[in-house]
Enzyme design. Structure first.
Site: not given
Ligand code: GLN
Length: 308
Positions: A64, A67, A191, A243, A261
Protein backbone atom coordinates in the site's frame (compact mmCIF):
# COMPACT_ATOMS: atom_id res chain seq x y z
CA UNK A 1 23.60 16.15 18.44
CA UNK A 2 24.59 12.57 17.53
CA UNK A 3 24.95 11.94 13.80
CA UNK A 4 21.98 10.58 11.92
CA UNK A 5 23.92 7.41 11.07
CA UNK A 6 24.69 6.74 14.73
CA UNK A 7 21.05 7.43 15.69
CA UNK A 8 19.68 4.84 13.26
CA UNK A 9 22.47 2.42 14.17
CA UNK A 10 21.51 2.82 17.84
CA UNK A 11 17.82 2.23 17.14
CA UNK A 12 18.64 -0.84 15.04
CA UNK A 13 20.83 -2.33 17.78
CA UNK A 14 18.26 -1.64 20.49
CA UNK A 15 15.50 -3.30 18.50
CA UNK A 16 17.46 -6.39 17.45
CA UNK A 17 16.14 -8.37 20.42
CA UNK A 18 12.60 -7.77 19.16
CA UNK A 19 13.10 -9.00 15.61
CA UNK A 20 10.19 -11.13 14.50
CA UNK A 21 7.55 -9.32 16.57
CA UNK A 22 4.11 -8.88 15.03
CA UNK A 23 2.42 -11.12 12.51
CA UNK A 24 3.45 -11.45 8.87
CA UNK A 25 0.54 -10.96 6.43
CA UNK A 26 -0.56 -14.28 5.00
CA UNK A 27 -3.84 -13.41 3.32
CA UNK A 28 -1.72 -12.89 0.21
CA UNK A 29 0.05 -16.30 0.28
CA UNK A 30 3.21 -15.07 -1.45
CA UNK A 31 3.80 -12.46 1.27
CA UNK A 32 3.83 -15.16 3.95
CA UNK A 33 7.11 -16.48 2.53
CA UNK A 34 9.15 -13.51 3.76
CA UNK A 35 11.63 -13.94 6.61
CA UNK A 36 9.92 -12.27 9.62
CA UNK A 37 13.32 -11.26 11.07
CA UNK A 38 14.20 -8.86 8.28
CA UNK A 39 14.67 -5.29 9.48
CA UNK A 40 15.98 -2.27 7.63
CA UNK A 41 16.01 1.50 7.97
CA UNK A 42 17.03 4.09 5.36
CA UNK A 43 16.93 7.86 5.71
CA UNK A 44 17.39 10.10 2.66
CA UNK A 45 18.00 13.71 3.64
CA UNK A 46 17.11 16.77 1.57
CA UNK A 47 20.87 17.55 1.53
CA UNK A 48 21.42 14.48 -0.60
CA UNK A 49 22.75 11.92 1.90
CA UNK A 50 21.33 8.45 2.40
CA UNK A 51 21.94 6.70 5.72
CA UNK A 52 21.06 3.03 5.96
CA UNK A 53 21.23 0.18 8.42
CA UNK A 54 20.24 -3.51 8.56
CA UNK A 55 18.43 -5.01 5.56
CA UNK A 56 18.03 -1.64 3.88
CA UNK A 57 19.27 -2.89 0.51
CA UNK A 58 16.90 -5.85 0.25
CA UNK A 59 13.75 -5.51 -1.87
CA UNK A 60 10.38 -6.12 -0.29
CA UNK A 61 6.79 -5.80 -1.45
CA UNK A 62 5.82 -2.16 -0.92
CA UNK A 63 2.10 -2.99 -1.13
CA UNK A 64 0.00 0.00 0.00
CA UNK A 65 2.95 2.39 0.10
CA UNK A 66 2.51 2.40 -3.68
CA UNK A 67 -0.78 4.25 -3.12
CA UNK A 68 1.18 7.44 -2.40
CA UNK A 69 2.90 7.28 -5.78
CA UNK A 70 -0.30 6.32 -7.64
CA UNK A 71 -2.17 9.21 -6.02
CA UNK A 72 0.61 11.63 -6.99
CA UNK A 73 0.43 10.39 -10.58
CA UNK A 74 -3.38 10.52 -10.77
CA UNK A 75 -3.50 14.05 -9.33
CA UNK A 76 -1.03 15.04 -12.05
CA UNK A 77 -3.30 13.84 -14.83
CA UNK A 78 -6.74 14.48 -13.32
CA UNK A 79 -6.09 17.36 -10.94
CA UNK A 80 -8.66 18.19 -8.30
CA UNK A 81 -11.42 16.48 -10.33
CA UNK A 82 -10.17 13.28 -8.68
CA UNK A 83 -11.73 14.47 -5.40
CA UNK A 84 -15.20 14.02 -6.91
CA UNK A 85 -14.55 10.27 -6.89
CA UNK A 86 -12.66 9.82 -3.64
CA UNK A 87 -12.81 11.61 -0.28
CA UNK A 88 -10.17 12.98 2.04
CA UNK A 89 -11.37 11.83 5.44
CA UNK A 90 -9.86 9.17 7.69
CA UNK A 91 -11.97 6.03 7.57
CA UNK A 92 -11.60 4.67 11.09
CA UNK A 93 -12.04 1.23 9.58
CA UNK A 94 -9.85 -1.53 8.17
CA UNK A 95 -7.99 -1.03 4.90
CA UNK A 96 -10.22 -3.49 3.07
CA UNK A 97 -13.53 -2.61 4.71
CA UNK A 98 -16.64 -2.42 2.56
CA UNK A 99 -19.18 -1.04 5.07
CA UNK A 100 -18.76 2.70 4.49
CA UNK A 101 -19.13 2.35 0.74
CA UNK A 102 -22.84 1.70 0.99
CA UNK A 103 -23.57 4.73 3.18
CA UNK A 104 -21.40 6.94 1.04
CA UNK A 105 -22.76 5.83 -2.35
CA UNK A 106 -19.61 4.19 -3.64
CA UNK A 107 -17.30 7.15 -2.94
CA UNK A 108 -14.44 5.80 -0.81
CA UNK A 109 -13.38 7.81 2.22
CA UNK A 110 -9.80 8.43 1.11
CA UNK A 111 -7.24 7.36 -1.52
CA UNK A 112 -5.27 5.13 0.86
CA UNK A 113 -7.89 2.58 1.87
CA UNK A 114 -8.15 -0.16 -0.74
CA UNK A 115 -11.41 1.12 -2.26
CA UNK A 116 -9.93 4.59 -2.70
CA UNK A 117 -6.72 3.27 -4.20
CA UNK A 118 -8.72 1.15 -6.63
CA UNK A 119 -10.53 4.32 -7.81
CA UNK A 120 -7.15 6.04 -8.20
CA UNK A 121 -5.97 3.11 -10.38
CA UNK A 122 -9.17 3.36 -12.39
CA UNK A 123 -8.38 7.04 -13.03
CA UNK A 124 -4.82 6.19 -14.13
CA UNK A 125 -6.28 3.55 -16.44
CA UNK A 126 -8.31 6.15 -18.40
CA UNK A 127 -7.19 6.19 -22.05
CA UNK A 128 -4.65 3.41 -21.39
CA UNK A 129 -4.47 -0.33 -21.71
CA UNK A 130 -3.82 -1.98 -18.31
CA UNK A 131 -0.23 -2.85 -19.30
CA UNK A 132 0.48 0.77 -20.20
CA UNK A 133 -1.01 2.02 -16.95
CA UNK A 134 1.14 -0.41 -14.98
CA UNK A 135 4.15 0.70 -17.01
CA UNK A 136 3.39 4.32 -16.28
CA UNK A 137 3.24 3.75 -12.52
CA UNK A 138 6.46 1.70 -12.57
CA UNK A 139 8.30 4.30 -14.68
CA UNK A 140 7.19 7.02 -12.29
CA UNK A 141 8.44 5.14 -9.23
CA UNK A 142 11.74 4.32 -10.98
CA UNK A 143 12.22 7.97 -11.87
CA UNK A 144 11.51 9.08 -8.30
CA UNK A 145 13.90 6.49 -6.89
CA UNK A 146 16.39 7.34 -9.65
CA UNK A 147 16.84 3.60 -10.06
CA UNK A 148 15.86 1.60 -13.14
CA UNK A 149 16.18 -1.70 -11.28
CA UNK A 150 12.93 -1.17 -9.32
CA UNK A 151 10.59 -3.92 -10.55
CA UNK A 152 7.24 -5.60 -10.02
CA UNK A 153 7.30 -9.02 -8.35
CA UNK A 154 5.08 -11.09 -10.67
CA UNK A 155 4.61 -13.88 -8.10
CA UNK A 156 3.14 -11.41 -5.58
CA UNK A 157 0.86 -9.88 -8.23
CA UNK A 158 -0.37 -13.35 -9.26
CA UNK A 159 -0.84 -14.41 -5.67
CA UNK A 160 -3.02 -11.41 -4.95
CA UNK A 161 -4.93 -11.79 -8.20
CA UNK A 162 -5.82 -15.35 -7.16
CA UNK A 163 -6.95 -14.47 -3.64
CA UNK A 164 -8.12 -10.84 -3.86
CA UNK A 165 -11.84 -11.51 -3.56
CA UNK A 166 -12.43 -8.65 -1.16
CA UNK A 167 -10.83 -6.21 -3.54
CA UNK A 168 -12.98 -7.67 -6.32
CA UNK A 169 -16.03 -7.08 -4.12
CA UNK A 170 -14.98 -3.47 -3.43
CA UNK A 171 -14.37 -2.80 -7.11
CA UNK A 172 -17.62 -4.42 -8.24
CA UNK A 173 -19.56 -2.53 -5.60
CA UNK A 174 -18.13 0.80 -6.70
CA UNK A 175 -18.85 -0.12 -10.32
CA UNK A 176 -22.51 -0.53 -9.35
CA UNK A 177 -22.49 3.12 -8.18
CA UNK A 178 -20.80 4.24 -11.39
CA UNK A 179 -17.57 5.13 -9.58
CA UNK A 180 -15.46 2.62 -11.49
CA UNK A 181 -15.14 3.37 -15.19
CA UNK A 182 -13.52 0.11 -16.27
CA UNK A 183 -14.38 -3.55 -15.69
CA UNK A 184 -13.26 -4.51 -12.16
CA UNK A 185 -10.83 -7.14 -13.49
CA UNK A 186 -8.96 -4.56 -15.54
CA UNK A 187 -8.69 -1.95 -12.80
CA UNK A 188 -7.66 -4.60 -10.28
CA UNK A 189 -5.00 -5.88 -12.67
CA UNK A 190 -3.38 -2.46 -12.41
CA UNK A 191 -3.94 -2.26 -8.66
CA UNK A 192 -2.43 -5.68 -7.90
CA UNK A 193 0.66 -4.99 -10.00
CA UNK A 194 1.12 -1.59 -8.40
CA UNK A 195 0.98 -3.17 -4.93
CA UNK A 196 3.50 -5.81 -6.05
CA UNK A 197 6.24 -3.27 -6.75
CA UNK A 198 9.32 -4.40 -4.83
CA UNK A 199 11.81 -1.88 -3.46
CA UNK A 200 14.52 -1.64 -0.86
CA UNK A 201 14.38 0.85 2.02
CA UNK A 202 17.11 2.85 0.29
CA UNK A 203 15.13 3.07 -2.99
CA UNK A 204 11.91 3.88 -1.17
CA UNK A 205 13.44 6.62 0.97
CA UNK A 206 14.85 8.24 -2.16
CA UNK A 207 11.52 7.94 -3.98
CA UNK A 208 9.72 9.75 -1.17
CA UNK A 209 12.18 12.60 -0.94
CA UNK A 210 10.17 14.99 -3.12
CA UNK A 211 7.50 14.99 -0.41
CA UNK A 212 10.01 16.14 2.18
CA UNK A 213 11.30 18.83 -0.13
CA UNK A 214 8.22 20.81 -1.14
CA UNK A 215 7.44 18.63 -4.17
CA UNK A 216 10.87 18.90 -5.75
CA UNK A 217 13.63 16.26 -6.10
CA UNK A 218 16.61 17.89 -4.34
CA UNK A 219 19.37 16.27 -6.43
CA UNK A 220 17.97 17.33 -9.82
CA UNK A 221 15.74 20.27 -8.94
CA UNK A 222 12.93 18.50 -10.85
CA UNK A 223 9.48 19.57 -9.66
CA UNK A 224 7.27 16.48 -9.26
CA UNK A 225 4.32 18.37 -7.76
CA UNK A 226 3.72 21.88 -6.45
CA UNK A 227 4.59 22.68 -2.85
CA UNK A 228 0.88 22.90 -2.07
CA UNK A 229 0.19 19.44 -3.50
CA UNK A 230 3.14 17.90 -1.64
CA UNK A 231 1.77 19.41 1.56
CA UNK A 232 -1.67 17.97 0.87
CA UNK A 233 -0.39 14.49 0.06
CA UNK A 234 1.50 14.60 3.38
CA UNK A 235 -1.70 15.71 5.16
CA UNK A 236 -3.48 12.65 3.76
CA UNK A 237 -0.60 10.41 4.81
CA UNK A 238 -0.85 11.76 8.34
CA UNK A 239 -4.63 11.40 8.63
CA UNK A 240 -5.20 8.26 6.52
CA UNK A 241 -1.85 6.55 5.89
CA UNK A 242 -2.24 3.90 8.59
CA UNK A 243 -5.97 3.14 8.24
CA UNK A 244 -7.63 2.70 11.62
CA UNK A 245 -4.19 3.02 13.22
CA UNK A 246 -3.59 6.51 11.77
CA UNK A 247 -4.41 8.38 14.97
CA UNK A 248 -2.06 6.23 16.98
CA UNK A 249 0.74 6.63 14.42
CA UNK A 250 0.35 10.44 14.54
CA UNK A 251 0.32 10.28 18.34
CA UNK A 252 3.44 8.14 18.57
CA UNK A 253 5.52 9.27 15.60
CA UNK A 254 4.14 12.69 14.68
CA UNK A 255 5.09 12.41 11.00
CA UNK A 256 3.09 11.75 7.82
CA UNK A 257 3.51 8.08 6.97
CA UNK A 258 2.19 5.37 4.71
CA UNK A 259 2.31 1.70 5.59
CA UNK A 260 1.99 -1.46 3.53
CA UNK A 261 1.17 -5.03 4.54
CA UNK A 262 4.61 -6.07 3.29
CA UNK A 263 5.85 -4.46 6.53
CA UNK A 264 7.24 -1.27 5.04
CA UNK A 265 6.50 2.30 6.10
CA UNK A 266 7.44 5.49 4.26
CA UNK A 267 7.52 8.54 6.53
CA UNK A 268 8.22 12.18 5.73
CA UNK A 269 9.97 14.69 7.95
CA UNK A 270 9.19 17.92 6.07
CA UNK A 271 12.25 19.93 4.99
CA UNK A 272 14.51 17.30 6.50
CA UNK A 273 14.24 13.74 5.25
CA UNK A 274 12.31 10.85 3.81
CA UNK A 275 12.49 7.67 5.86
CA UNK A 276 11.78 4.06 4.89
CA UNK A 277 11.62 1.24 7.41
CA UNK A 278 10.88 -2.43 6.88
CA UNK A 279 9.99 -5.18 9.32
CA UNK A 280 7.42 -7.71 8.07
CA UNK A 281 5.58 -8.40 11.38
CA UNK A 282 2.34 -6.39 11.53
CA UNK A 283 0.10 -5.10 14.32
CA UNK A 284 -3.65 -5.67 14.39
CA UNK A 285 -4.28 -2.84 11.93
CA UNK A 286 -1.85 -4.24 9.36
CA UNK A 287 0.96 -1.77 10.08
CA UNK A 288 4.56 -2.81 10.79
CA UNK A 289 5.00 -3.22 14.54
CA UNK A 290 8.77 -2.77 14.78
CA UNK A 291 8.79 -0.29 11.90
CA UNK A 292 6.44 2.00 13.80
CA UNK A 293 8.54 1.72 16.94
CA UNK A 294 11.72 2.50 14.99
CA UNK A 295 10.08 5.60 13.51
CA UNK A 296 8.85 6.69 16.91
CA UNK A 297 12.38 6.45 18.29
CA UNK A 298 13.87 8.23 15.28
CA UNK A 299 11.37 11.11 15.37
CA UNK A 300 11.94 11.51 19.11
CA UNK A 301 15.74 11.37 18.93
CA UNK A 302 16.01 13.73 15.98
CA UNK A 303 13.23 16.07 17.20
CA UNK A 304 11.45 15.60 13.87
CA UNK A 305 7.78 15.59 14.89
CA UNK A 306 5.75 18.01 12.76
CA UNK A 307 4.11 19.11 16.00
CA UNK A 308 7.30 20.72 17.25
N1 GLN B 1 -2.41 -5.26 -1.87
C1 GLN B 1 -2.93 -5.19 -0.53
C2 GLN B 1 -4.43 -5.40 -0.52
O1 GLN B 1 -5.08 -4.93 -1.42
C3 GLN B 1 -2.58 -3.87 0.05
C4 GLN B 1 -3.03 -3.71 1.47
C5 GLN B 1 -2.06 -2.97 2.33
O2 GLN B 1 -0.87 -2.90 2.09
N2 GLN B 1 -2.57 -2.44 3.43
O3 GLN B 1 -4.97 -6.00 0.35
Amino acid sequence: MASLQSVIQGIYTELLSRLGSGKVADYIPELAKVNPRRFGIAVATVDGDVHAVGDAEESFSIQSISKVFALTLALGTHGDALWKRVGREPSGSAFNSIVQLEHESGIPRNPFINAGAIVVCDAILARHRPKEAIGEILRFVRALADDETVAIDPAVARSEQKTGFRNLALASYMRSFGNLHHPPELTLGVYFHQCAIAMSCRQLARAGLFLANGGCVPSTGFTVVSRERARRICALMLTCGHYDGSGDFAFRVGLPGKSGVGGGILAVAPNRASIAVWSPGLDKHGNSELGTLALQMLAERMGWSIFG
